[in-house]
Design an enzyme around this catalytic site. Sequence first.
Site, PDB file in Angstrom:
ATOM      1  N   HIS A 270       0.869  -1.170   0.000  1.00  0.00           N
ATOM      2  CA  HIS A 270       0.000   0.000   0.000  1.00  0.00           C
ATOM      3  C   HIS A 270       0.910   1.225   0.000  1.00  0.00           C
ATOM      4  CE1 HIS A 270      -3.268   2.662   0.988  1.00  0.00           C
ATOM      5  NE2 HIS A 270      -4.108   1.661   0.847  1.00  0.00           N
ATOM      6  N   ARG A 293      -6.950  10.270  -0.465  1.00  0.00           N
ATOM      7  CA  ARG A 293      -6.524  10.842  -1.751  1.00  0.00           C
ATOM      8  C   ARG A 293      -7.713  11.008  -2.677  1.00  0.00           C
ATOM      9  NH1 ARG A 293      -3.043   6.598  -3.527  1.00  0.00           N
ATOM     10  NH2 ARG A 293      -3.359   5.515  -1.561  1.00  0.00           N
TER      11      ARG A 293
END
Length: 507
Positions: A270, A293
């Site tokens: 990740h 994000r």
Amino acid sequence: MANPHPPPVIVVGAGLAGLSAAYAALLAGAPSVRLLERAAKPGGNSIKASSGINGAPTRFQDVAKYGVDQSFWDDTVRSAGSRLQASVAEPIRNQRQGLISILTNRSASAIDFLADLGVDLSVVAQLGGHSKPRTHRGAGRTPPGAAIVTTLLAKLKEQGDRFELVTEAEVTKLLLLPAPHENSKAQPHPQAVVVTGVEYRLHNLDTTQTLHGPVVFAPGGFAGDTHGLLSLHRPDLAGLPSTNDPRPAAHTLLSAAGAKLVDMESVQVHPTGFVDPANPQAALKFLAPEMLRGEGGVLLYRGRRVVNELATREVVSRVIMALPPSAAADDEDHVGDRLRQWDVQLLLDPGTAEAAAGHVVFYLWKGLLRKKKVRELDEVTRETLREYARVVRGERADGLGRVAFGHWTLGVAGAGDIDEEAEVCVGSVTPIVHFTMGGAVFNERAQILSSELGEEEKPIQGLWGAGEITGGIHGDNRLGGSSLLECVVFGRIAGEQAAQSALKAGA
Ligand SMILES: Cc1cc2nc3c(=O)[nH]c(=O)nc-3n(C[C@H](O)[C@H](O)[C@H](O)COP(=O)(O)OP(=O)(O)OC[C@H]3O[C@@H](n4cnc5c(N)ncnc54)[C@H](O)[C@@H]3O)c2cc1C
């Protein structure tokens, strides 16, 4: 003559796979179950699971809106990627597809099993890679991993003397005997063994003990073994921190019994785990979820954006890991143990922070995000934010290719400068290892095999496996929500099989 003392089913590891196996073994009539857990508390990484568990078609899915969900198998095969391409040898493909069939066909029954025990799984979400909403969690605040683990533990404790959980008990060896030959004329397989039990070390007493009986092996994956198995199979990821508890992998115990491993280089990374300023060298890190994000957050390296923040996990991780890593901690005692991490900033403008408020409050409270006025940022960062606002306003294209900006508002209203008094949230992030797809080759009855994938199956007698320790189901990439599922589906199968073996030994 009947054995007056039928052996217990031995389960190694008290994560979701081990708990499911233990409970299924007792339901199947095992005289007793002994659950050996290395840590001081049960739950493993399973207790941390936050998104949910997959199942289809289930009573909780909205059929009126989405129709009957019949695409779970297809989605799983697609996600497995190159491991299931037409060019892969047919026996290997068949074995992988057989495991996927068990996983997906028994998913609805896994959800029913948990829901009937009292776990709330009424909320169904759609995660990346899924063509329909099928990831189940509860409506309350308890995350699904914790809800499932605590419910199963409570049910096990209701079984009285038939169930015993021993914590701080680390299994160090599988006890082996040469396998008997069913047909005396047949040539014995030179390495064939039977697993007759385990040797384990009690941490608090510093003693070693043995226990005999059929074994279900469920000690989890190797994402937390950063300087061990991870560095062996993925040297490029060695030293990376993880969302998993730091602990040595147990795969070598299986290999010593002849088990084969598969897909060990398939590891989920990740791109953004939070670096806690209070403990930057902690190997265990909180995930900074993609959603931050998606809602508008940007990634900055020395004040400049370096990647389209909405590119795939692989791309974002690769770009970050090509940057110079952050300076190692100044700690002479831990030279060999040092983590490899990067000094990237995640910045949320006021619009993004508001859109993700539920999460942001928690990260601010944990000290993983800090609030700052725009005027407190360095000039390079402020210039980046001015440039980015022009992109969001549509005055120019993003040089990095980002086309969706979530709820970003900073500098968007009016044509002027950014508001120097506006408050942004900033935290340090670095790539982290999250899940390991590879593990022991096993079959649809959850037996651990001493044959390679696609060869004629050679089950190791007396040994079953479930959960992240096993390999071959997920191929290149695991679908979110399918690891809790594999724990329940194959844990139940393994527990039932081991119970039958214990009953046979007592007959
Ligand atoms: C932060 C986070 C969020 C996640 N969210 C999700 C999600 O929403 N949905 C999903 O499907 N998956 C999720 N996952 C992945 C999923 O939680 C794991 O893959 C899964 O729970 C693994 O279960 P397990 O039982 O195989 O292993 P674990 O839960 O890790 O349990 C293994 C246990 O075995 C013990 N053990 C290890 N070695 C020994 C030994 N030698 N002797 C005795 N005991 C031993 C360990 O201490 C541990 O308690 C998440 C993972 C993390 C880290």
